[in-house]
Design an enzyme around this catalytic site. Structure first.
Site, PDB file in Angstrom:
ATOM      1  N   GLN A 210      50.083  40.995  24.506  1.00 56.35           N
ATOM      2  CA  GLN A 210      49.737  39.704  25.087  1.00 56.35           C
ATOM      3  C   GLN A 210      48.791  39.896  26.269  1.00 56.35           C
ATOM      4  O   GLN A 210      48.182  38.942  26.740  1.00 56.35           O
ATOM      5  CB  GLN A 210      51.005  38.985  25.593  1.00 56.35           C
ATOM      6  CG  GLN A 210      51.951  38.544  24.501  1.00 56.35           C
ATOM      7  CD  GLN A 210      53.258  37.991  25.059  1.00 56.35           C
ATOM      8  OE1 GLN A 210      54.324  38.469  24.696  1.00 56.35           O
ATOM      9  NE2 GLN A 210      53.211  37.009  25.931  1.00 56.35           N
ATOM     10  N   PHE A 241      56.514  36.379  22.237  1.00 55.21           N
ATOM     11  CA  PHE A 241      57.647  35.744  22.928  1.00 55.21           C
ATOM     12  C   PHE A 241      57.888  36.315  24.322  1.00 55.21           C
ATOM     13  O   PHE A 241      58.982  36.185  24.861  1.00 55.21           O
ATOM     14  CB  PHE A 241      58.929  35.835  22.084  1.00 55.21           C
ATOM     15  CG  PHE A 241      58.758  35.378  20.662  1.00 55.21           C
ATOM     16  CD1 PHE A 241      58.450  34.044  20.384  1.00 55.21           C
ATOM     17  CD2 PHE A 241      58.850  36.263  19.608  1.00 55.21           C
ATOM     18  CE1 PHE A 241      58.261  33.620  19.075  1.00 55.21           C
ATOM     19  CE2 PHE A 241      58.665  35.846  18.297  1.00 55.21           C
ATOM     20  CZ  PHE A 241      58.368  34.518  18.024  1.00 55.21           C
ATOM     21  N   GLU A 245      54.179  41.077  26.821  1.00 55.74           N
ATOM     22  CA  GLU A 245      53.401  40.817  28.031  1.00 55.74           C
ATOM     23  C   GLU A 245      53.227  42.125  28.796  1.00 55.74           C
ATOM     24  O   GLU A 245      52.122  42.491  29.172  1.00 55.74           O
ATOM     25  CB  GLU A 245      54.081  39.759  28.917  1.00 55.74           C
ATOM     26  CG  GLU A 245      53.233  39.421  30.146  1.00 55.74           C
ATOM     27  CD  GLU A 245      53.805  38.299  31.018  1.00 55.74           C
ATOM     28  OE1 GLU A 245      54.592  37.479  30.529  1.00 55.74           O
ATOM     29  OE2 GLU A 245      53.432  38.248  32.201  1.00 55.74           O
ATOM     30  N   ARG A 323      61.104  32.840  38.942  1.00 55.35           N
ATOM     31  CA  ARG A 323      61.090  31.624  38.114  1.00 55.35           C
ATOM     32  C   ARG A 323      62.508  31.068  37.931  1.00 55.35           C
ATOM     33  O   ARG A 323      62.689  29.867  37.787  1.00 55.35           O
ATOM     34  CB  ARG A 323      60.401  31.859  36.763  1.00 55.35           C
ATOM     35  CG  ARG A 323      59.997  30.555  36.082  1.00 55.35           C
ATOM     36  CD  ARG A 323      59.241  30.765  34.790  1.00 55.35           C
ATOM     37  NE  ARG A 323      57.803  30.731  34.931  1.00 55.35           N
ATOM     38  CZ  ARG A 323      57.054  29.629  35.017  1.00 55.35           C
ATOM     39  NH1 ARG A 323      57.625  28.440  34.992  1.00 55.35           N
ATOM     40  NH2 ARG A 323      55.756  29.703  35.129  1.00 55.35           N
ATOM     41  N   GLU A 725      56.811  27.249  26.082  1.00 56.12           N
ATOM     42  CA  GLU A 725      58.150  27.618  26.553  1.00 56.12           C
ATOM     43  C   GLU A 725      59.119  26.452  26.761  1.00 56.12           C
ATOM     44  O   GLU A 725      60.305  26.580  26.461  1.00 56.12           O
ATOM     45  CB  GLU A 725      58.029  28.396  27.872  1.00 56.12           C
ATOM     46  CG  GLU A 725      57.321  29.708  27.705  1.00 56.12           C
ATOM     47  CD  GLU A 725      57.035  30.353  29.048  1.00 56.12           C
ATOM     48  OE1 GLU A 725      56.155  29.869  29.771  1.00 56.12           O
ATOM     49  OE2 GLU A 725      57.700  31.335  29.366  1.00 56.12           O
TER      50      GLU A 725
HETATM   51  N1  LUZ Z   1      54.549  35.620  33.017  1.00 56.42           N
HETATM   52  C1  LUZ Z   1      54.122  35.859  34.261  1.00 56.42           C
HETATM   53  C2  LUZ Z   1      55.154  34.487  32.704  1.00 56.42           C
HETATM   54  O1  LUZ Z   1      53.586  36.934  34.518  1.00 56.42           O
HETATM   55  N2  LUZ Z   1      54.298  34.931  35.202  1.00 56.42           N
HETATM   56  C3  LUZ Z   1      54.895  33.753  34.963  1.00 56.42           C
HETATM   57  O2  LUZ Z   1      55.020  32.928  35.855  1.00 56.42           O
HETATM   58  C4  LUZ Z   1      55.359  33.519  33.670  1.00 56.42           C
HETATM   59  N3  LUZ Z   1      55.989  32.388  33.374  1.00 56.42           N
HETATM   60  C5  LUZ Z   1      56.427  32.199  32.157  1.00 56.42           C
HETATM   61  C6  LUZ Z   1      56.221  33.170  31.213  1.00 56.42           C
HETATM   62  N4  LUZ Z   1      55.598  34.289  31.470  1.00 56.42           N
HETATM   63 MO1  MOS Z   2      55.775  34.919  28.717  1.00 52.29          MO
HETATM   64  S1  MOS Z   2      57.781  34.865  28.744  1.00 52.29           S
HETATM   65  O1  MOS Z   2      55.087  36.248  28.076  1.00 52.29           O
HETATM   66  O2  MOS Z   2      55.089  33.460  28.533  1.00 52.29           O
END
Ligand code: LUZ
Ligand code: MOS
Length: 768
Positions: A210, A241, A245, A323, A725
């Site tokens: 991602q 998902f 990331e 978060r 999300e």
């Molecule tokens: N990823 C991130 C995320 O690096 N920062 C965020 O605030 C976030 N929020 C939701 C999903 N991925």
């Molecule tokens: Mo995120 S939980 O890779 O939007």
């Protein structure tokens, strides 16, 4: 209505919105879509398998690779000693080595990469490695970590009002503990990467990530090279998902490391077992709360401590913890709030981003607190939820003032559109007449903040080429992972230029075309990249209008480009889109544009824990009904009825798909997916036979999603709000619907807040 549609048909943008299918659907159903493992590899490509720790914590006393190295077909085994740069892949905090050196901290931690002529040989070689270790004590739970003072970083706390004082004035105070388990991403495509040597020591990596820039930057760091020598390319992912990331990176870096040394292409794709064992998951949370209400059920004080099971390294845990605090009060306004989160360092694989990013964990606790309060007071939780819904200009604990709030609107709409009163009566009537089956109903409102909470990440770029035949190629930082972002991007370009969607192609996501990208995450991909794309397309359009104005000898203000033709006001000229592009070429006009977009307004001050971190919020309300089989403990979700805040959806089919998918994934997390590690930190739910995710039979029998009518938010792309999300959190309602059904059968049942509520647990609770 009919007339209206016919009228719309003439307009490309409306036609696109109504009828545009996901542009990947054709190749998906034919099995022609290309993932990392489908890339045609170069001759001489080698294959990697990771050798990992098969205990959760210990010292490495010795490793003997000689038998493995001697196996025919094995080219080389790489360890930390082969790393020319830094043995460090931690992004937020540098606390995670690519390969363990002298100690290891979780079961599945990579120690070495075996590279061989085939994956099969590399796997055989893995069995021949002899390792001697000294085991060290293992921590798997937050409570234990907290007791031992084992944390990732310092604690965070968001505060609003005076919670201590407020509790003194409450008529009711309730306290409790909750647990929500982790969740396996189970992306259909496992983690993987393919590295190829280019000229002069450069390396190209095809990665299932991602975050192409994260892969590029980390590879450069580990190899001790400049970023411009690393090119990362992503066609699409078979699901992310959040699991890709940060955690797509190590495999890409390992493949690149092997390519660096061997000057040969190397493919490293984890098989499912290795993937499940080696990668982190959604964070389990152990939390304690105290909630205070007045006689008229207004929540006036809420104090919550979240213990986040971060695993053995930071990964994205600090951002995820943050978060959780942002969403600790969900879609409610509470005047006095104290929220604290502790990121607990344990010996589990580093837990990571997962759709919702800590938000769902926070929301589960407030919903639990409300359910507990309702049950103790003897009222319906729906009443408490309703009385406390967020209103216009209410303040979140982090200082942002809520505007364009749709909490009450979606709630009221859901109640009236779906006739809640009647649904409740149906449940009551069913329960009065059935002994072996019981129904339960719950409402779940959501409010989810859109933007990376880390403000500097909220930007993107787009590169647009109009080729001389009038076709268009688009590159952005957006990674297609099944969410349909490429389709939305294509719609934007087709709409601005008013050309047939077949004329537009979305290129792969590539770091040499679009650099310094934020990952595709935080539900923000279409907003950020779409806005950049919109800017680039509009700049090109202006230029093309100049050309048309010259050609047609009329003022630019009269020029309209529509349906692949140039119009002078309402009169269609002879100049077509394709001819216009040829003319522009002859006039030596630039047919390429590059644009940058950074979200305006947002800011956050971490020293005060106050600011305005979100561009906007997404709202919605779900009504969930379940029927449990009181002999077996099994259940079905009969009905999920949702009023969702899409803003003004630019892509109704895709957005509906996101809502349905997220809902089912949320229900899975809350009711059936049970991650299990034993006390030694070994993953027990290590296959689909021991880890149950929702299949087609456990999808709610009926899902109805009604868009709430709003004017849409300017910060959202074409007023179409982020959708990836937020709907996952509707699934939290499933947990509470199940409890209500259990209570209908067993009046002695004491509410529990320990997710997931699996059929086994339902059965135990029925006969408690
Ligand atoms: N990823 C991130 C995320 O690096 N920062 C965020 O605030 C976030 N929020 C939701 C999903 N991925
Ligand atoms: Mo995120 S939980 O890779 O939007």
């Amino acid at each position: 209505m009919r007339k209206n549609l016919a009228h719309m048909k003439n307009d490309i943008s409306n036609a696109l919105k109504q009828s545009m299918k996901n542009i990947d659907s054709y190749t998906h159903v034919r099995g022609e879509s290309i993932y990392v493992d489908d890339v045609n590899v170069r001759e001489g490509t080698l294959f990697g398998v990771v050798f990992d720790a098969l205990k959760a914590h210990g010292k490495i006393k010795s490793i003997d690779y000689s038998n493995a190295e001697q196996l025919e077909g094995v080219h080389r085994i790489f360890t930390y000693k082969d790393i020319p740069g830094e043995n460090q892949i931690g992004g937020v905090i540098p606390d995670e080595p690519l390969f363990a050196e002298h100690d290891f901290h979780f079961w599945g931690q990579p120690i070495a990469l075996i590279v061989a002529e085939s994956e099969f040989i590399a796997r055989q070689a893995r069995r021949l490695i002899k390792i001697e270790i000294e085991e060290l004590p293992v921590i798997t739970t937050c409570k234990e970590a907290k007791k031992q003072g084992s944390f990732i970083n310092t604690h965070r706390s968001f505060n609003l009002g005076d919670t201590e004082k407020a509790f003194q004035e409450c008529d009711y105070i309730f306290e409790g503990e909750t647990f929500s388990n982790g969740q396996e991403h189970l992306y259909i495509e496992t983690q993987g990467a393919y590295a190829e040597p280019l000229e002069n020591g450069s390396i190209k990596i095809t990665s299932s990530t991602q975050g192409p820039t994260i892969v590029q930057k980390t590879t450069a760091k580990v190899l001790g090279m400049a970023m411009h020598k690393i090119e990362v390319d992503v066609t699409r992912l078979g699901g992310g998902f959040g699991g890709k990331e940060d955690q797509a990176t190590p495999w890409a870096v390992m493949a690149a490391l092997a390519t660096f040394h061997l000057k040969q292409s190397v493919k490293l794709v984890l098989n499912r077992h290795d993937d499940l064992r080696m990668t982190g998951k959604r964070h389990p949370y152990e939390s304690t709360y105290k909630i205070g209400l007045t006689k008229d059920l207004k929540i006036v004080a809420y104090d919550v401590e979240f213990l986040q099971n971060s695993g053995a390294a930071a990964d994205l845990s600090p951002a995820i913890a943050e978060r959780t605090l942002f969403h600790a009060t969900n879609s409610y306004y509470i005047k006095n709030v104290k929220t604290t989160v502790l990121s607990c360092k344990t010996n589990l694989p580093p837990n990571t981003a997962f759709r919702g990013f800590g938000g769902p964990q926070g929301m589960f606790v407030i919903e639990s607190a409300i359910a507990k309060a309702a049950s103790e007071i003897g009222v319906s939780p729906i009443k408490i939820q309703e009385i406390n819904l967020l209103q216009e200009n209410d303040e979140f604990s982090y200082g942002q003032i809520a505007t364009e709030v749709e909490a009450q609107n979606t709630w009221d709409s859901a109640k009236s559109i779906f006739d809640l009163e009647n649904l409740e009566k149906e449940v009551e009537a069913f329960n009065a007449t059935h002994q072996d089956f019981k129904k339960g109903l719950a409402l779940m409102p959501i409010a989810f903040g859109i933007s990376f909470t880390n403000t500097p990440m909220n930007h993107a770029r787009a590169l647009v080429h109009i080729y001389q035949d009038g076709s268009v190629g688009i590159s952005t930082a957006a990674v297609e992972m099944g969410q349909g972002v490429n389709t939305k991007l294509l719609q934007i370009a087709a709409q601005v230029f008013s050309i047939d969607s077949a004329k537009v192609k979305i290129e792969t996501t590539n770091t040499t075309r679009v650099a310094n990208t934020s990952p595709s995450a935080a539900s923000s991909t279409a907003d950020l990249n779409g806005k950049a794309l919109l800017k680039a397309c509009n700049a090109l359009l202006e230029r093309l209008k100049d050309v048309a104005s010259e050609e047609l000898k009329t003022s630019k203000d009269n020029i309209i480009i529509k349906n692949e033709s140039v119009f002078i006001n309402t009169i269609k000229s002879d100049l077509t889109w394709t001819e216009l592009i040829s003319k522009a070429m002859l006039k030596r006009i630039a047919l390429t544009e590059n644009a940058h977009y950074a979200t305006p307004i947002i800011h956050f001050d971490k020293t005060k824990e106050k600011g305005h971190p979100f561009a906007y919020h997404v709202y919605g309300t779900a009504i969930i009904t379940t029927t449990i089989d009181c002999t077996r403990g099994t259940y079905v979700f009969d009905d999920v009825k949702i009023v969702h805040d899409y803003g003004k959806s630019m892509s109704e089919g895709i957005d509906l798909g996101q809502v349905e998918g997220a809902l089912v994934q949320g229900i899975g997390w809350m009711t059936m997916e049970e991650i299990a590690y034993n006390e030694e930190g070994k993953l027990l739910s290590n296959a689909l036979s021991t880890y149950k995710i929702p299949d087609i039979f456990s999808v709610p029998s009926n899902i109805e999603v009604i868009p709430v009518e709003t004017k849409g938010n300017e910060m959202a792309i074409l007023k179409s709000k982020a959708v990836g999300e937020p709907p996952l959190m509707y699934g939290i309602g499933a947990y509470f619907a199940l409890q209500n059904a259990i209570k209908a059968f067993n009046p002695k049942y004491k509410l529990k807040f320990h997710a997931p509520m699996t059929p086994e647990k339902v059965l135990m609770n029925l006969y408690e």
